[in-house]
Design a protein around this motif. Sequence first.
Motif, PDB file in Angstrom:
ATOM      1  N   GLY A  37      24.422  -3.478 -13.754  1.00  0.00           N
ATOM      2  CA  GLY A  37      23.737  -4.536 -13.253  1.00  0.00           C
ATOM      3  C   GLY A  37      24.074  -5.199 -11.878  1.00  0.00           C
ATOM      4  O   GLY A  37      23.469  -5.585 -10.874  1.00  0.00           O
ATOM      5  N   ASP A  40      22.538  -3.302  -9.250  1.00  0.00           N
ATOM      6  CA  ASP A  40      21.140  -3.705  -8.947  1.00  0.00           C
ATOM      7  C   ASP A  40      21.163  -4.955  -7.984  1.00  0.00           C
ATOM      8  O   ASP A  40      20.202  -5.166  -7.307  1.00  0.00           O
ATOM      9  CB  ASP A  40      20.336  -4.040 -10.438  1.00  0.00           C
ATOM     10  CG  ASP A  40      20.089  -2.538 -11.067  1.00  0.00           C
ATOM     11  OD1 ASP A  40      19.875  -1.675 -10.271  1.00  0.00           O
ATOM     12  OD2 ASP A  40      20.419  -2.814 -12.403  1.00  0.00           O
ATOM     13  N   TYR A 382      12.112   2.920 -20.188  1.00  0.00           N
ATOM     14  CA  TYR A 382      11.861   1.679 -20.098  1.00  0.00           C
ATOM     15  C   TYR A 382      10.157   1.985 -20.278  1.00  0.00           C
ATOM     16  O   TYR A 382       9.563   1.197 -20.760  1.00  0.00           O
ATOM     17  CB  TYR A 382      11.982   0.917 -18.748  1.00  0.00           C
ATOM     18  CG  TYR A 382      13.453   0.173 -18.482  1.00  0.00           C
ATOM     19  CD1 TYR A 382      13.835  -0.713 -19.497  1.00  0.00           C
ATOM     20  CD2 TYR A 382      14.439   0.859 -17.619  1.00  0.00           C
ATOM     21  CE1 TYR A 382      15.221  -0.977 -19.334  1.00  0.00           C
ATOM     22  CE2 TYR A 382      15.517   0.495 -17.481  1.00  0.00           C
ATOM     23  CZ  TYR A 382      16.070  -0.607 -18.469  1.00  0.00           C
ATOM     24  OH  TYR A 382      17.399  -0.840 -18.211  1.00  0.00           O
TER      25      TYR A 382
HETATM   26  P1  ADP Z   1      25.776  -4.691 -17.013  1.00  0.00           P
HETATM   27  O1  ADP Z   1      25.963  -5.066 -15.472  1.00  0.00           O
HETATM   28  O2  ADP Z   1      26.496  -5.305 -17.761  1.00  0.00           O
HETATM   29  O3  ADP Z   1      26.085  -3.055 -17.153  1.00  0.00           O
HETATM   30  P2  ADP Z   1      22.938  -5.102 -16.755  1.00  0.00           P
HETATM   31  O4  ADP Z   1      21.895  -5.526 -17.883  1.00  0.00           O
HETATM   32  O5  ADP Z   1      23.244  -6.510 -15.829  1.00  0.00           O
HETATM   33  O6  ADP Z   1      24.386  -4.771 -17.639  1.00  0.00           O
HETATM   34  O7  ADP Z   1      22.537  -4.015 -15.955  1.00  0.00           O
HETATM   35  C1  ADP Z   1      22.619  -2.765 -16.483  1.00  0.00           C
HETATM   36  C2  ADP Z   1      21.858  -1.683 -15.387  1.00  0.00           C
HETATM   37  O8  ADP Z   1      22.077  -0.565 -15.252  1.00  0.00           O
HETATM   38  C3  ADP Z   1      20.414  -1.630 -15.657  1.00  0.00           C
HETATM   39  O9  ADP Z   1      19.579  -1.312 -14.452  1.00  0.00           O
HETATM   40  C4  ADP Z   1      20.342  -0.418 -16.404  1.00  0.00           C
HETATM   41  O10 ADP Z   1      18.940   0.466 -16.412  1.00  0.00           O
HETATM   42  C5  ADP Z   1      21.533   0.327 -15.728  1.00  0.00           C
HETATM   43  N1  ADP Z   1      22.175   1.336 -16.722  1.00  0.00           N
HETATM   44  C6  ADP Z   1      23.085   1.131 -17.324  1.00  0.00           C
HETATM   45  N2  ADP Z   1      23.682   2.305 -18.134  1.00  0.00           N
HETATM   46  C7  ADP Z   1      22.956   3.273 -17.705  1.00  0.00           C
HETATM   47  C8  ADP Z   1      23.031   4.725 -17.510  1.00  0.00           C
HETATM   48  N3  ADP Z   1      23.719   5.290 -18.441  1.00  0.00           N
HETATM   49  N4  ADP Z   1      22.184   5.336 -16.808  1.00  0.00           N
HETATM   50  C9  ADP Z   1      21.180   4.627 -16.109  1.00  0.00           C
HETATM   51  N5  ADP Z   1      21.154   3.436 -15.885  1.00  0.00           N
HETATM   52  C10 ADP Z   1      21.869   2.789 -16.696  1.00  0.00           C
END
Ligand code: ADP
Length: 488
Positions: A37, A40, A382
């Motif tokens: 995240g 992102d 999703y």
């Molecule tokens: P954190 O930052 O604690 O990991 P968040 O919910 O804030 O959790 O964000 C997670 C982001 O990372 C989202 O965009 C999610 O789709 C992505 N993500 C997590 N694990 C994976 C994975 N194995 N492959 C692709 N995207 C992932």
Amino acid sequence: MRNQFRNGIVDRERNKTHYMKVLYCVSEVAPIFKLGGLGDVAGSLPKALAGLGVDIRIALPFFSSIDRKRYAVSQKPVDSFRFPYGENHGYESVSLYQTKIPGSHVPVLLFANARYLSQYVSQREYGTTIDTIARFSFFSEAIVFWLLGHKQTSQWFPDIIHLNDWHVSLVAAVPSIPKTLLTIHNLSYQGIDANNSNKKNQPNLLRLGLKSATLVNTVSKTYAKDIQTKEFGENLEGILKQRKKDLTGILNGIDYSVWNPMRDQYLNQELRITNYELRQKKYDRFKTVNKYYLQKSLALPTIADIPVFAFIGRIEPQQKGIDILIHALENLLPKTNFQMVILGTGEPIWEDRLHKISHLKSTRKKFVFADRFDEALAHRIYAGADFILIPSKFEPCGLVQMIAMRYAAIPIVRATGGLADTVKDKKTGLTFKDYSAKELEAAVARALWLYFSGKKFERMRQKGVEEDFSWEKSAKEYVKLYWKIMRL
Ligand code: ADP
């Protein structure tokens, strides 16, 4: 430039337009380099801030896994410098390469150094190790030396340095640098060696930053309160309470140009939702074709009316709740009719347990564990899943639930931190309180009931899609905070 001028931020009190310059320092920026995240956020908030007239530049390590071609990184360095670093009075050199966040004009400065900054960091080493501490301490010092050099030559120089998490929090502790905002995305990572049992006497990079940053914020209002308590304070509740007046919570948003079911670059035309369907609130075709495609690509039986649940995230119990998820799945999968997809990497013992479940006879046609980081699959999940499970022990903000709602997948979350702030129980999703497999199982049972209820299920999906998680509002709150810092 003229465009920026038109969008300039008016400081009404002083009645003049001013372009504040912000250096945004961070360890990941999506899509250039993303672990979760934080990536992102760093790939989207700066774009929203630039749209509001902030002159923002990003500082990011130039990890060797960054695809130079794909992200059009400058062939030659745009800057380079040397500074004294390490033992024996040695010097290290750093070259700065430049790119932009794709689809924007926000410059990303990539700090290259073969010894400290090239090595790839993976989701599996998300916790702090002595190696990652050395890497990011170096990055922080490199940022400071670069800035100080700029001050002397009067090139671009920031009014504010916006620091994110422990990786760069050390920058705040340097007295001669500009004012700083330190954003806590996750308090449980602090820049202390997780393998060293002598935690008390180790330097703690986040603590140093928290003491010195001009202002501090975190990524949801509930988490901003939570972290001042012993339960969630991770031994930093004392300093956070002391800084209570300087600590605010601003909810993260998601990048609506990336997470857009109408134009998702990972979904073929036929898998995207149409404008008409969105306006008419008809998500059935979109969800059905994506479910079919997801099931097919993961070798699950292609059944239209079986509920599909999913989990996307790090495979660990400290935050993401993988322990209660595994318990619940072990109980539910053999006797209940649903499909479950898990996408994620993390701690090997927990990955092994998931592999074991996937090899059981009783779960074979129901359960898939994709043990990798796979952006494309995440988008397809999703779009194709009916429910996304987020059983976190704590969650500073969480983006998965927001993305899920945008793609008409209903989030099932534990009501904590940002999850509690963004998911409305029985309206936009299902929530549960206690951190236990039992509660999670009960929430899944409610979801199954909901799935077969028809109308209620559709209404909940629709309410979720209608929520606004764009950056618009939160970016303005950041600008306000920047102004507050400028005036201090
Ligand atoms: P954190 O930052 O604690 O990991 P968040 O919910 O804030 O959790 O964000 C997670 C982001 O990372 C989202 O965009 C999610 O789709 C992505 N993500 C997590 N694990 C994976 C994975 N194995 N492959 C692709 N995207 C992932």
